[in-house]
Design a protein around this motif. Structure first.
Motif, mmCIF file in Angstrom:
data_model
loop_
_atom_site.group_PDB
_atom_site.id
_atom_site.type_symbol
_atom_site.label_atom_id
_atom_site.label_comp_id
_atom_site.label_asym_id
_atom_site.label_seq_id
_atom_site.Cartn_x
_atom_site.Cartn_y
_atom_site.Cartn_z
ATOM 1 N N LEU A 126 -3.044 7.589 5.341
ATOM 2 C CA LEU A 126 -2.172 6.955 4.355
ATOM 3 C C LEU A 126 -1.108 7.944 3.879
ATOM 4 C CD1 LEU A 126 -1.505 4.588 2.457
ATOM 5 C CD2 LEU A 126 -3.220 5.492 0.864
ATOM 6 N N PHE A 127 -1.506 9.183 3.617
ATOM 7 C CA PHE A 127 -0.556 10.196 3.159
ATOM 8 C C PHE A 127 0.504 10.471 4.221
ATOM 9 C CE2 PHE A 127 0.672 14.726 2.784
ATOM 10 C CZ PHE A 127 1.323 14.657 1.565
ATOM 11 N N LEU A 128 0.096 10.572 5.477
ATOM 12 C CA LEU A 128 1.049 10.825 6.551
ATOM 13 C C LEU A 128 2.034 9.669 6.695
ATOM 14 C CD1 LEU A 128 -1.297 12.430 9.237
ATOM 15 C CD2 LEU A 128 0.469 13.568 7.875
ATOM 16 N N VAL A 152 1.135 6.983 -6.477
ATOM 17 C CA VAL A 152 -0.085 7.728 -6.821
ATOM 18 C C VAL A 152 0.018 9.183 -6.372
ATOM 19 C CG1 VAL A 152 -2.565 7.932 -6.348
ATOM 20 C CG2 VAL A 152 -1.572 5.688 -6.840
ATOM 21 N N PHE A 153 0.480 9.412 -5.152
ATOM 22 C CA PHE A 153 0.602 10.794 -4.656
ATOM 23 C C PHE A 153 1.604 11.597 -5.478
ATOM 24 C CE2 PHE A 153 -0.905 9.134 -0.364
ATOM 25 C CZ PHE A 153 -2.142 9.767 -0.454
ATOM 26 N N LEU A 154 2.737 10.976 -5.830
ATOM 27 C CA LEU A 154 3.737 11.691 -6.621
ATOM 28 C C LEU A 154 3.214 12.035 -8.011
ATOM 29 C CD1 LEU A 154 7.055 9.826 -5.714
ATOM 30 C CD2 LEU A 154 6.380 12.133 -5.052
ATOM 31 N N GLU A 155 2.379 11.171 -8.554
ATOM 32 C CA GLU A 155 1.853 11.398 -9.899
ATOM 33 C C GLU A 155 0.690 12.376 -9.902
ATOM 34 O OE1 GLU A 155 -0.401 8.891 -13.449
ATOM 35 O OE2 GLU A 155 0.820 7.822 -11.977
ATOM 36 N N GLN A 156 -0.188 12.296 -8.884
ATOM 37 C CA GLN A 156 -1.432 13.053 -8.923
ATOM 38 C C GLN A 156 -1.510 14.185 -7.895
ATOM 39 O OE1 GLN A 156 -4.815 10.425 -8.724
ATOM 40 N NE2 GLN A 156 -3.867 8.889 -10.031
ATOM 41 N N GLY A 157 -0.615 14.198 -6.902
ATOM 42 C CA GLY A 157 -0.757 15.148 -5.814
ATOM 43 C C GLY A 157 -1.740 14.619 -4.779
ATOM 44 N N TYR A 158 -1.834 15.318 -3.650
ATOM 45 C CA TYR A 158 -2.681 14.809 -2.564
ATOM 46 C C TYR A 158 -4.171 14.907 -2.885
ATOM 47 C CZ TYR A 158 -5.027 14.377 1.925
ATOM 48 O OH TYR A 158 -5.873 13.984 2.934
ATOM 49 N N ASP A 213 -7.370 4.311 -6.472
ATOM 50 C CA ASP A 213 -6.214 4.142 -7.351
ATOM 51 C C ASP A 213 -5.099 3.393 -6.632
ATOM 52 O OD1 ASP A 213 -7.405 5.456 -9.463
ATOM 53 O OD2 ASP A 213 -6.604 7.419 -8.891
ATOM 54 N N VAL A 214 -4.934 3.674 -5.343
ATOM 55 C CA VAL A 214 -3.909 2.989 -4.562
ATOM 56 C C VAL A 214 -4.204 1.498 -4.506
ATOM 57 C CG1 VAL A 214 -2.842 2.776 -2.295
ATOM 58 C CG2 VAL A 214 -3.399 5.042 -3.194
ATOM 59 N N VAL A 215 -5.441 1.147 -4.240
ATOM 60 C CA VAL A 215 -5.826 -0.261 -4.174
ATOM 61 C C VAL A 215 -5.671 -0.922 -5.529
ATOM 62 C CG1 VAL A 215 -7.771 -1.832 -3.804
ATOM 63 C CG2 VAL A 215 -7.376 0.061 -2.216
ATOM 64 N N ARG A 216 -6.015 -0.187 -6.583
ATOM 65 C CA ARG A 216 -5.865 -0.749 -7.930
ATOM 66 C C ARG A 216 -4.411 -1.093 -8.221
ATOM 67 N NH1 ARG A 216 -4.241 1.716 -12.186
ATOM 68 N NH2 ARG A 216 -4.616 3.789 -11.294
ATOM 69 N N VAL A 217 -3.483 -0.219 -7.804
ATOM 70 C CA VAL A 217 -2.058 -0.452 -8.045
ATOM 71 C C VAL A 217 -1.510 -1.534 -7.122
ATOM 72 C CG1 VAL A 217 0.242 0.599 -7.955
ATOM 73 C CG2 VAL A 217 -1.685 1.895 -8.895
ATOM 74 N N PHE A 269 0.833 -1.212 0.000
ATOM 75 C CA PHE A 269 0.000 0.000 0.000
ATOM 76 C C PHE A 269 0.867 1.262 0.000
ATOM 77 C CE2 PHE A 269 -3.752 -2.370 2.032
ATOM 78 C CZ PHE A 269 -4.461 -2.407 0.840
ATOM 79 N N LEU A 270 1.916 1.284 0.813
ATOM 80 C CA LEU A 270 2.778 2.458 0.898
ATOM 81 C C LEU A 270 3.487 2.723 -0.433
ATOM 82 C CD1 LEU A 270 4.352 2.057 4.455
ATOM 83 C CD2 LEU A 270 2.743 3.829 3.709
ATOM 84 N N ASP A 271 3.987 1.654 -1.055
ATOM 85 C CA ASP A 271 4.664 1.818 -2.343
ATOM 86 C C ASP A 271 3.700 2.348 -3.401
ATOM 87 O OD1 ASP A 271 7.041 0.943 -1.285
ATOM 88 O OD2 ASP A 271 6.863 -1.105 -2.043
ATOM 89 N N ALA A 272 2.499 1.779 -3.427
ATOM 90 C CA ALA A 272 1.505 2.213 -4.408
ATOM 91 C C ALA A 272 1.045 3.637 -4.127
ATOM 92 C CB ALA A 272 0.309 1.263 -4.384
#
Length: 210
Positions: A67-69, A32-38, A45-49, A25-28
């Protein structure tokens, strides 16, 4: 059947599924955060990845903010490990500063670190503790190493902490700010080395009163 040696037995143990799922989950989420922002990022999307389920994600992290923290904490630890300089105790002042500076500058200019810094700045009102950590705590470790190196190699310097802060400010100037503002901005290895060398020469002259 002969028992495995302790080290092999330890490595042969399966990784706890909960721990493995958390890492996934953390890796995904980091991706996702780096690609899309918070704001634009979605836990779906995280679960999908990562695979797994929303229920498992919520059970481990509570919600998107949790999750973000968690991702931010992991990113912070990764950054601190990357900027931590190798031992320079055996090097003279100039050479030690050059080694420390090149490692620091190379790390802060890496794409993922720049991207996460932009997210942190953009979400500073929502997560002020993350902005504070990026501004202060991340640099503190390197500042301490620089100050200790100055004390060891330049006994005439009466305020190593202040000079160490100046050195990091010199390193952050020019390339870091331009890279934050322009995602296409690229700094070559030679440019990084020259920039650090200029900062080293400036600082050493100031320390020695030249």
């Amino acid at each position: 059947m002969a028992a495995l040696p302790p080290n092999e037995a330890k490595s042969a143990r399966p990784i706890d599924r909960g721990v493995a799922r958390r890492h996934a989950f953390l890796d995904a989420a980091r991706e996702v955060f780096l690609e899309q922002g918070y704001e634009a990022a979605s836990v779906n999307d995280v679960v999908r990845v990562a695979g797994g389920s929303l229920a498992t994600l919520y059970a481990q992290f509570g919600n998107k903010e949790g999750l973000f923290l968690a991702v931010a904490q992991e990113q912070h630890e990764r950054f601190v490990r990357a900027i931590t300089p190798d031992c320079v105790d055996n090097l003279p002042l100039e050479q030690g500063l050059q080694v420390i500076g090149e490692k620091f500058l190379k790390t802060i200019l890496e794409r993922d670190h720049l991207s996460f810094y932009r997210i942190t700045v953009g979400e500073a009102r929502k997560f002020p503790q993350l902005m504070q950590r990026n501004v202060s705590a991340n640099a503190d470790k390197v500042r301490d190493v620089v100050a200790n190196h100055i004390r060891t190699t330049a006994s005439e310097c009466e305020d190593a902490n202040t000079y160490a802060s100046y050195f990091l400010s010199l390193l952050l100037s020019r390339h870091h700010y331009r890279a934050l503002a322009d995602t296409t901005y690229v700094v070559t290895e030679e440019e990084r080395r020259d920039h650090v060398n200029s900062a080293v020469r400036f600082l050493v002259r100031a320390i020695r009163g030249a």
